[in-house]
Design a protein around this motif. Sequence first.
Motif, PDB file in Angstrom:
ATOM      1  N   GLN A  13       0.817  -1.213   0.000  1.00  0.00           N
ATOM      2  CA  GLN A  13       0.000   0.000   0.000  1.00  0.00           C
ATOM      3  C   GLN A  13       0.854   1.268   0.000  1.00  0.00           C
ATOM      4  OE1 GLN A  13      -3.531   0.059   2.688  1.00  0.00           O
ATOM      5  NE2 GLN A  13      -3.061  -2.093   3.056  1.00  0.00           N
ATOM      6  N   ILE A  14       1.916   1.296   0.812  1.00  0.00           N
ATOM      7  CA  ILE A  14       2.745   2.503   0.900  1.00  0.00           C
ATOM      8  C   ILE A  14       3.581   2.681  -0.365  1.00  0.00           C
ATOM      9  CG2 ILE A  14       4.654   3.598   2.139  1.00  0.00           C
ATOM     10  CD1 ILE A  14       3.573   2.280   4.712  1.00  0.00           C
ATOM     11  N   VAL A  15       4.298   1.653  -0.765  1.00  0.00           N
ATOM     12  CA  VAL A  15       5.139   1.747  -1.964  1.00  0.00           C
ATOM     13  C   VAL A  15       4.271   1.885  -3.214  1.00  0.00           C
ATOM     14  CG1 VAL A  15       6.927   0.591  -3.337  1.00  0.00           C
ATOM     15  CG2 VAL A  15       6.971   0.439  -0.838  1.00  0.00           C
ATOM     16  N   GLY A  16       3.078   1.289  -3.145  1.00  0.00           N
ATOM     17  CA  GLY A  16       2.169   1.351  -4.292  1.00  0.00           C
ATOM     18  C   GLY A  16       1.661   2.745  -4.604  1.00  0.00           C
ATOM     19  N   ARG A  17       1.857   3.694  -3.696  1.00  0.00           N
ATOM     20  CA  ARG A  17       1.461   5.077  -3.970  1.00  0.00           C
ATOM     21  C   ARG A  17       2.359   5.706  -5.044  1.00  0.00           C
ATOM     22  NH1 ARG A  17      -1.772   7.090   0.406  1.00  0.00           N
ATOM     23  NH2 ARG A  17      -1.792   9.087  -0.693  1.00  0.00           N
ATOM     24  N   GLU A  18       3.554   5.138  -5.252  1.00  0.00           N
ATOM     25  CA  GLU A  18       4.496   5.743  -6.198  1.00  0.00           C
ATOM     26  C   GLU A  18       5.059   4.761  -7.227  1.00  0.00           C
ATOM     27  OE1 GLU A  18       7.539   8.052  -4.356  1.00  0.00           O
ATOM     28  OE2 GLU A  18       6.128   9.179  -3.091  1.00  0.00           O
ATOM     29  N   LYS A  19       4.879   3.458  -7.007  1.00  0.00           N
ATOM     30  CA  LYS A  19       5.423   2.471  -7.942  1.00  0.00           C
ATOM     31  C   LYS A  19       4.372   1.414  -8.258  1.00  0.00           C
ATOM     32  CE  LYS A  19      10.158   2.943  -6.093  1.00  0.00           C
ATOM     33  NZ  LYS A  19      10.774   3.542  -7.292  1.00  0.00           N
ATOM     34  N   ARG A  20       4.604   0.684  -9.344  1.00  0.00           N
ATOM     35  CA  ARG A  20       3.702  -0.413  -9.703  1.00  0.00           C
ATOM     36  C   ARG A  20       4.092  -1.631  -8.859  1.00  0.00           C
ATOM     37  NH1 ARG A  20       4.793   1.930 -14.660  1.00  0.00           N
ATOM     38  NH2 ARG A  20       6.441   0.403 -15.127  1.00  0.00           N
ATOM     39  N   VAL A  21       3.257  -1.921  -7.879  1.00  0.00           N
ATOM     40  CA  VAL A  21       3.553  -2.974  -6.906  1.00  0.00           C
ATOM     41  C   VAL A  21       2.554  -4.112  -7.056  1.00  0.00           C
ATOM     42  CG1 VAL A  21       3.735  -3.553  -4.456  1.00  0.00           C
ATOM     43  CG2 VAL A  21       4.541  -1.331  -5.269  1.00  0.00           C
TER      44      VAL A  21
END
Length: 477
Positions: A176-184
């Motif tokens: 959720q956190i990394v997905g705000r800026e990258k395709r996770v």
Amino acid sequence: MIWLVFFSHILLVLSLGFYLATNLQWYSYKIERVVLHHTRWVWHVLYFLIPLFAYYLTGLYFWIYFYFAYLPSLWLWWKKLDKKLVFTGRIKRLFALLLGLTLFQDLLCLAKEACEIFGVILPLTVAFVGSHLIEKMLFHGFKAQARRKLEKMPDLIVVGVTASYGKTTIKNFIAQIVGREKRVYATPRSVNTLAGVMKDINESLPEDTEVYVVEMGARGPGDIAEITRFVEPHYAVVGVIGPQHIEYFKTLERIRDTKMEILGSKRLRHAWVHTSAKVKPDERVTVFGDDIHDVKATLEGVDFTLDTPEGPVAVHLPLLGGFHAINAAAALHVANALGIPYRKGARYAASLKGVEHRLQRIDAGGKIILDDSFNGNIDGMMEAFSLAARHEGRKVLVTPGLVEADETLNEKVAKKAAEIFDLVIVTSPLNLPTFRLYIPSEKLHVLKEKGEMERTLAELTRPGDLILFANDAPNFV
């Protein structure tokens, strides 16, 4: 008459196969776990051993028992299960093989007029052994396919997550956190075995994924190493180490050593290991946990302070349970390594969504329901009890106790439950003797069948109550 016995015999073999297949699916297709770790051993007697011996010993009279006693009881058993057999590709192949072998054996006997009684043990044994060999061959094919797909994604960053408990939540927080800026992309639900990860890669991993978060589970030494060798994570998180699955590992040291297998990745850049693992930090390993301060957990959320190279960072989580501070801290460390500074990550964390059935608050009919049914560890349960204790009204606990844990931990659960709750509803016989030792009989209610849950709660609870569902166990335990 012979043809009636012929078709009845096929139905018998398939019925016994159905019982065995259901149990094997529950225990990851490990026959030793079905035999040694099954808590409802009387089921093996009723639904496998008695019909098997009766078939060989009672002759034609057996079919009266089979049609009028065994089949109806097996059907009622299946109806009451809350975790029924799922007809996956593996199960379909197993039954196709079992049916084919049984037909071949029986037709051969009829053709040669050489059988006084059709065999049961032989087709069952050959089918289950043959199915195992077939699945091993298919496994290697799926593994090669998944490896080829990963090789086509050379820029993919892999994050591995393991822990005794909390790994699913850590995984989801990172996503959720990394997905705000990258395709996770993260492994779904609680998929955390090598077979599950391979299947997920082949069927669901998008080829444009930048960060792949892989949950890694274990039931024995070598399990984490196996997944690690396959996905070779660049970053790793080892969360809280505790006595979860102690039944399989026997000692806490073996649990820790198994979780630490994740550090063997050839591509490992950095790992964050919780202080409970008791390891020394080095240039590739950071020990976390002591960097978390001032944790405040209420029925409204969690607040804590995280020490970082940027200085202390205040974090608010819209979730229940102080243990989420550990999960969120791990996610923030990974996010920072992937280019999201701690303070920005903390802002993203303020809108985190929890895993379903992990301390979810539900307000219904004037009652407060805390659904913690997917949280089966001692620390999480004690945290849920602590939250429930803050409620000023009547408090009700619904639990089977801890599963795959030793008696000492369940004694701790029972003593605390007696102290906090006005009513304790026990949903499994597994830990019932321990609960009866420490919880007064007037507070204790035993649920004989989980299907009675709704009616029981309607009768025994009232508006203003807080109802905590602490852990859940399928009725085969």
